[in-house]
Design a protein around this motif. Structure first.
Motif, PDB file in Angstrom:
ATOM      1  N   PRO A 308       0.804  -1.227   0.000  1.00 25.91           N
ATOM      2  CA  PRO A 308       0.000   0.000   0.000  1.00 25.91           C
ATOM      3  C   PRO A 308       0.834   1.274   0.000  1.00 25.91           C
ATOM      4  O   PRO A 308       0.358   2.339  -0.364  1.00 25.91           O
ATOM      5  N   ALA A 309       2.117   1.166   0.424  1.00 26.00           N
ATOM      6  CA  ALA A 309       2.980   2.349   0.466  1.00 26.00           C
ATOM      7  C   ALA A 309       3.618   2.652  -0.879  1.00 26.00           C
ATOM      8  O   ALA A 309       4.252   3.692  -1.048  1.00 26.00           O
ATOM      9  N   VAL A 310       3.468   1.753  -1.847  1.00 22.00           N
ATOM     10  CA  VAL A 310       4.083   1.935  -3.159  1.00 22.00           C
ATOM     11  C   VAL A 310       3.173   2.805  -4.017  1.00 22.00           C
ATOM     12  O   VAL A 310       1.995   2.498  -4.187  1.00 22.00           O
ATOM     13  N   GLY A 311       3.725   3.876  -4.570  1.00 24.64           N
ATOM     14  CA  GLY A 311       2.958   4.752  -5.441  1.00 24.64           C
ATOM     15  C   GLY A 311       3.421   4.633  -6.882  1.00 24.64           C
ATOM     16  O   GLY A 311       4.628   4.538  -7.154  1.00 24.64           O
ATOM     17  N   VAL A 312       2.468   4.631  -7.808  1.00 28.39           N
ATOM     18  CA  VAL A 312       2.788   4.532  -9.237  1.00 28.39           C
ATOM     19  C   VAL A 312       2.214   5.773  -9.930  1.00 28.39           C
ATOM     20  O   VAL A 312       1.032   6.082  -9.786  1.00 28.39           O
ATOM     21  N   TYR A 313       3.069   6.473 -10.686  1.00 27.04           N
ATOM     22  CA  TYR A 313       2.617   7.658 -11.406  1.00 27.04           C
ATOM     23  C   TYR A 313       3.242   7.683 -12.793  1.00 27.04           C
ATOM     24  O   TYR A 313       4.155   6.914 -13.109  1.00 27.04           O
ATOM     25  N   VAL A 314       2.710   8.580 -13.638  1.00 26.36           N
ATOM     26  CA  VAL A 314       3.179   8.709 -15.021  1.00 26.36           C
ATOM     27  C   VAL A 314       3.752  10.102 -15.206  1.00 26.36           C
ATOM     28  O   VAL A 314       3.122  11.096 -14.841  1.00 26.36           O
ATOM     29  N   LYS A 315       4.940  10.166 -15.792  1.00 22.71           N
ATOM     30  CA  LYS A 315       5.606  11.431 -16.109  1.00 22.71           C
ATOM     31  C   LYS A 315       5.545  11.645 -17.618  1.00 22.71           C
ATOM     32  O   LYS A 315       6.011  10.808 -18.394  1.00 22.71           O
ATOM     33  N   VAL A 316       4.943  12.762 -18.050  1.00 22.10           N
ATOM     34  CA  VAL A 316       4.785  13.088 -19.471  1.00 22.10           C
ATOM     35  C   VAL A 316       5.761  14.216 -19.807  1.00 22.10           C
ATOM     36  O   VAL A 316       5.691  15.296 -19.197  1.00 22.10           O
TER      37      VAL A 316
END
Length: 415
Positions: A308-316
């Motif tokens: 739950p502490a892992v964050g996933v995001y997208v960089k454009v």
């Protein structure tokens, strides 16, 4: 002495004559006033008032001939029985038993006086129309169905209330259709809630309520997923379409029940690529010189640690001649290999730069106190930088200005 007496008599006679003349004039004037007052009130007591309102009635008839779709004026009950005007064919007397009749209390209105009794103009209903709801009539080409639902969040009990309302214009593989809906609260794809099956209809009306238990801290990290199925005669289930709805952009409160509709999308049945896939839309506005990217979702990501502490995001990132111009990031979603973003970013790009510009979308994993990891990357742009699906996506965006062009792309490892 006789002359003086004669002169005095003449003067006295003249004064008497003037006094009589003034008296007669005043009496005549008073008489005229009384006569005119009788002429005003007399028709109300003894005769019909058609003559008084004849000119107004004639002008009203001319106005009615030039108007269309008029609404008749209703004469109030307090004027019922008055002999002031004749009712026209479009006017009606409101009965005393009308439940909407206001009680006769308080100050008297102008309708209780003669000044209030005149022919009233009609109302144009076109001025009071509500905006037409086109959600059930305006279906784009290639539409496979549309789903309506509502959501509400109870803060105290931490319950998400989902009401499945209806589905319209389903496109089943066979002539008949018996649809039902499965509802997931992602990222949990192991459990779901299911509606009843509606037999032999392309426009099912469900009106069913469902409850998900979710804490307020995690609510904005969750996503609703609706899967619409069709049951054939052999009891086999066929997926007709899906709706993905992230909750992060919604203000959910007990006093704010949102009613929403979304068009069904076809599910990508192909297995994810080795490093996962990302779906996004591209659009270019040649008039404004603006390049728009909508990061929709990713799937099959290979997380280094599922927590739950892992964050996933997208960089454009926008590049020009392989030179960095500008970058923007989505919000980080926690603990899911299938995040849903639905975030929009815009970049300034002149039309002459499209042959040398490119977009890089990188999916990154972050963890507190640890280095950010690159899970995968995809580049779209002109022939100078890309080939295959990435080049096709870029060219389709240029050929369809101001339209959102949506596609899936396989992520590649860092090189």
């Amino acid at each position: 002495e006789q002359a003086v007496a004669v002169a005095g008599g003449i003067i006295g006679g003249i004064l008497l004559f003037v006094l009589l003349g003034v008296t007669v004039y005043l009496l005549w004037k008073k008489f005229c006033r009384l006569f005119s007052y009788e002429k005003l009130i007399n028709p109300i007591k003894t005769t019909n008032a058609n003559a008084i309102f004849q000119d107004q009635a004639n002008s009203e008839i001319q106005l009615k001939s030039t108007r269309s779709r008029s609404v008749p004026f209703i004469i109030p009950p307090t004027l019922h029985g008055r002999d002031w005007i004749h009712l026209t064919s479009e006017e009606q007397v409101q009965e005393d038993s009308d439940p909407y009749m206001s009680p006769q209390s308080g100050p008297r209105s102008s309708f209780h006086s003669l000044a209030g009794a005149y022919v009233v103009g009609t109302i144009n209903p076109d001025l009071y129309k509500f905006p037409e709801d086109k959600s059930e009539t305006d279906f784009p080409d290639g539409n496979i169905g549309r789903l309506w639902f509502s959501i509400e969040y109870e803060q105290e009990s931490e319950r998400l209330l989902v009401s499945l309302i209806k589905v319209r214009k389903l496109q089943p593989p066979a002539d008949s259709c018996s649809p039902f809906v499965k509802i997931y609260l992602l990222p949990d794809e192991r459990s779901y809630l299911q509606s009843k099956t509606k037999c032999k209809t392309l426009n099912p009306q469900f009106d069913e309520n469902f409850v998900f238990q979710v804490s307020s801290k995690m609510l904005l990290q969750r996503t609703l997923k609706f899967l619409v199925y069709h049951v054939d005669k052999q009891k086999k289930h066929h997926l007709l379409g899906q709706v993905i709805f992230p909750l992060k952009n919604e203000a959910l409160t007990e006093d704010n029940k949102l009613v929403i509709w979304r068009d069904l999308e076809k599910e990508n049945l192909e297995p994810p690529s080795e490093y996962g896939d990302i779906q996004f839309s591209l659009s270019y506005n040649d008039y404004l010189g603006r390049l728009t990217v909508v990061v929709l979702r990713a799937r099959g990501l290979k997380l280094q640690e599922e927590s739950p502490a892992v964050g996933v995001y997208v960089k454009v990132s926008l590049m020009n001649h392989n030179k960095f111009i500008k970058s923007k990031k989505t919000a980080a979603l926690l603990g899911t290999p299938n995040p849903v973003y639905n975030e929009t970013f815009s970049f300034k790009a002149d039309q002459t730069e499209l042959d040398t510009a490119s977009l890089s979308l990188s999916v990154l994993q972050s963890n507190k106190g640890e280095k950010t990891l690159l899970l995968g990357r995809v580049v779209v742009g002109p022939f100078m930088y890309t080939r295959g699906k990435e080049l096709e996506h870029w060219n389709e965006m240029i050929s369809k200005p101001k339209e959102l062009v949506k596609r899936w792309h396989a992520l590649c490892p860092s090189t």
